[in-house]
Design a protein around this motif. Structure first.
Motif, PDB file in Angstrom:
ATOM      1  N   TYR A 334       7.185   4.714  -7.810  1.00 30.24           N
ATOM      2  CA  TYR A 334       5.899   4.668  -7.114  1.00 30.24           C
ATOM      3  C   TYR A 334       4.931   5.717  -7.641  1.00 30.24           C
ATOM      4  CZ  TYR A 334       8.065   1.437  -3.836  1.00 30.24           C
ATOM      5  OH  TYR A 334       8.692   0.360  -3.275  1.00 30.24           O
ATOM      6  N   TYR A 338       2.008   3.602  -9.168  1.00 32.20           N
ATOM      7  CA  TYR A 338       1.006   3.558  -8.120  1.00 32.20           C
ATOM      8  C   TYR A 338       0.291   4.887  -7.914  1.00 32.20           C
ATOM      9  CZ  TYR A 338       3.170  -0.904  -6.926  1.00 32.20           C
ATOM     10  OH  TYR A 338       3.655  -2.191  -6.976  1.00 32.20           O
ATOM     11  N   TYR A 516      -2.115  -1.640  -8.883  1.00 32.46           N
ATOM     12  CA  TYR A 516      -2.783  -1.521  -7.585  1.00 32.46           C
ATOM     13  C   TYR A 516      -4.298  -1.620  -7.689  1.00 32.46           C
ATOM     14  CZ  TYR A 516      -2.082  -0.252  -2.645  1.00 32.46           C
ATOM     15  OH  TYR A 516      -1.973  -0.254  -1.265  1.00 32.46           O
ATOM     16  N   SER A 599       3.633  -6.493 -10.076  1.00 35.38           N
ATOM     17  CA  SER A 599       3.499  -5.447  -9.067  1.00 35.38           C
ATOM     18  C   SER A 599       4.142  -5.925  -7.769  1.00 35.38           C
ATOM     19  CB  SER A 599       2.023  -5.122  -8.826  1.00 35.38           C
ATOM     20  OG  SER A 599       1.879  -4.204  -7.764  1.00 35.38           O
TER      21      SER A 599
END
Length: 671
Positions: A334, A338, A516, A599
């Motif tokens: 993550y 992200y 994202y 994703s």
């Protein structure tokens, strides 16, 4: 957190109830099938025949034991027949086209090899990674059958993979028909945290009044997708390491240390994407026209009604519920993809959409007796609400639409012109126009078709806004997409080939530029797409060849292979009068390209240019397909290429499965 857990428990309770209902329906259908078979054998044992016309106690003749079954699509005047072919396992059995790329496991997120932009105006939530597996109103089948018809499909494969299908339709009278379909996809997969467990339902109905003036059509579907997310494997080289011959021991990016317990009707998936899609459509119409009573024989008269003018009302309700849950987030994954700092909290996202639409249309039939020749004009009001973790939305749309269709009675000419414009609301300015001209030339030249379409549309909502409990973003700089498509199709049953040429002109193409974030193409670009299929025959040997060639003109954020091809070489014969046999090999291959990444949180494929995916060897399969009357069997060994080459990849860090055995069975019954 407590509220979220309660919601999860409610969802699990609903899922168990649905599983119980499906099991009950299966038992009922199987009992009917058993009764039917027993009855037929008893008739044959007494000297009777299951195909003989019989008389009941009132001495009225019954219909012979033959089946006439057709279906129509919503808004389409063409009658279609059921497909009983055994030539393509992906067709009537698996129901996922062979030219789809999926993330290694049956039921996982999928996308077509051929470039296929979304060309519909109006609001769209944007979650389509599981569309190939599900039902919708566009592929709904409105049946007509002279006898009750049931179909059962079952497949079992390696690693406990199973797939179950049920279909039943019957005409209660000449004026009322209903159909029910259920599809179950369950595949634990070869790698960790990869389990898929989907439940897919459809219910259709059709009714027309005795005087044939009132007509009603029902379409309902419910798609429940549960997909395990593992983020791909951590190290591609592990595939060639003998230590990892058991693929479950290879480290993955998500759910690596969590345990997964799963079965056909109950699975616990540690890192999961859940998508629930439901759609309800109820269409009613009333006709004015002319009716005649046709005298068939001394005892039979048939009432025939030809509509001239129709008023049609359509109510539609669509729901999309999308959720992502990771109770044990991986810090590195993550943070890398992200940009989130790990705080130890569960990661979750939830997007719920509901759209209610009311449509009123007027339909004129210029020529009596040809309901495939009509003019339609109408208006539609749509009301959409969205509920997220941190906010809500609500808006309305007003759309006008029209259609002209002329499919001649001799089936040689088919012309269609469609138009739709959003006059007011959130999607004001969206429009779509299309035209199609088709002509059947002759048995030698077959059928040719020319088509054009242009759509101006607001990008799907997932590109404009997405939220999770870690971060939310909104992209307010997106302009409307404009996509034009020119198409030529040549279909020749005699020479056994099909050619499709698509040419796209695309402006403001919207895509995911990272895990994202979304973006749009800077400039207009063009795309050429050629798809060709041909069957070559020599005695009992057949070669089925499929090709897709694609080329981008201009700078475009699109990842596509230049060439994709599939070949099936098979021996086919009819033996012992009842046995249709097909045995052969199948190979699929595509050229190297920068395949889209994926994703997990937002459920979208992501454009990337840093990792090239190539096939180390063609995907190979050997198969034995056969049909005996109403029984089909598909025996397949797939991914044979993994015996001598590294697994092929669907995308960066997403390998396809190892060697796989599949046995598929299909029965259909006429009651």
């Amino acid at each position: 957190m407590h509220t979220f857990q309660l919601a999860q428990k409610k969802q699990e309770t609903k899922h168990r109830m649905r599983s119980f209902i499906i099991t009950f329906l299966l038992l009922v259908i199987m009992s009917q099938v058993k009764a039917q078979i027993t009855s037929r054998f008893s008739n044959m044992g007494s000297g009777g025949s299951s195909s003989r016309t019989t008389k009941d106690s009132s001495s009225k003749n019954q219909a012979p034991d033959t089946l006439t079954i057709t279906y129509r699509r919503l808004g389409e005047p063409t009658d279609y027949k059921m497909d009983s072919s055994i030539a393509d396992f992906n067709g009537p059995f698996l129901r996922v086209p062979a030219n789809y790329i999926y993330l290694g496991n049956n039921g996982s997120p999928a996308r077509p090899v051929a470039f296929t932009p979304r060309m519909t105006a109006g609001f769209d939530a944007g979650f389509h990674s599981f569309d190939p597996y599900g039902f919708n109103h566009d592929n709904a089948r409105i049946y007509y059958t002279n006898r009750p018809y049931s179909e059962l499909n079952y497949m079992i494969g390696s690693q406990q993979e199973q797939q179950l299908g049920v279909l039943h339709t019957q005409n209660r009278t000449d004026r009322f028909n209903f159909g029910f379909e259920y599809q179950k996809i369950y595949a634990p997969g070869y790698f960790r945290s990869q389990t898929t467990n989907h439940n897919i339902y459809r219910l259709t109905g059709r009714y027309n009044s005795r005087d044939k003036r009132y007509n009603a059509t029902l379409s309902y579907f419910y798609n429940k997708y549960a997909n395990g997310e593992n983020g791909g494997i951590r190290n591609d080289d592990d595939l060639d390491n003998p230590r990892y011959s058991q693929r479950k021991t290879i480290d993955v990016n998500l759910g690596n240390d969590a345990s997964t317990t799963s079965s056909l009707f109950n699975s616990t998936i540690p890192v999961k994407s859940s998508i629930d899609q439901a759609g309800f459509l109820f269409m009613q119409s009333y006709d004015w026209g002319k009716g005649d009573t046709i005298h068939v024989n001394d005892t039979t008269d048939v009432y025939k009604f030809d509509p001239v003018f129709r008023v049609q009302y359509t109510f539609k309700l669509n729901k999309d519920q999308v959720a992502y849950l990771d109770p044990t987030p991986d810090t590195f994954f993550y943070t890398t993809h992200y940009g989130w700092a790990y705080s130890g909290d569960t990661i979750r996202a939830q997007h719920n959409f509901r759209t209610i639409s009311n449509d009123l249309s007027l339909v004129q039939f210029p020529i009596r007796g040809n309901q495939a020749h009509f003019i339609t004009a109408g208006a539609r009001i749509e009301n959409t609400t969205g509920t997220f973790l941190d906010s809500d939305i609500k808006f309305s749309n007003l759309a006008l639409h029209g259609e002209y269709r002329n499919k001649t009675k001799n089936q040689k000419w088919d012309f269609q012109a469609l138009g739709e414009l959003y006059m007011a609301g959130e999607n004001q300015g969206d429009y779509s126009v299309s035209g199609m001209l088709s002509r059947y030339l002759n048995p030698t030249l077959g059928n040719v078709k020319l088509a054009f379409s242009n759509v101006n549309r607001e990008p799907s909502y997932v590109y404009k806004y997405f939220s999770s409990n870690y971060d939310s973003w909104y992209n307010s700089n997106l302009a409307k997409e404009n996509i034009s498509k020119l198409q030529f199709i040549a279909d020749n049953p005699k020479l056994k080939y099909n050619l499709t040429v698509n040419y796209y002109i695309i402006g403001n193409y919207t895509y995911m530029s990272s895990y994202y974030k979304s973006a749009q193409a800077d400039a207009i670009f063009n795309m050429l797409e050629i798809m060709f299929s041909k069957k070559f025959t020599w005695r009992h040997w057949n070669w089925y060849a499929d090709f897709t060639f694609q080329q981008v003109h201009g700078t475009a954020p699109v990842n596509i292979p230049t060439l994709w091809t599939r070949h099936r070489i098979a021996y086919e014969n009819r033996l012992f009068n009842n046995l249709n046999l097909m045995v052969g090999v199948e190979a699929k291959y595509m050229t190297a390209y920068d395949a889209d990444d994926y994703s997990p949180i937002i459920g979208q494929f992501v454009y990337q240019t840093t990792q090239k995916v190539q096939y180390y060897a063609p995907d190979l399969a050997a198969f034995l397909h056969f049909r005996i009357k109403s029984f089909n069997a598909f025996i397949r060994t797939e991914n044979l290429n993994t015996f001598f080459a590294t697994n092929n990849f669907a995308g960066p860090h997403y390998p396809y499965n190892n060697f796989q055995f599949r046995l598929g069975l299909r029965w259909w019954f006429v009651n």
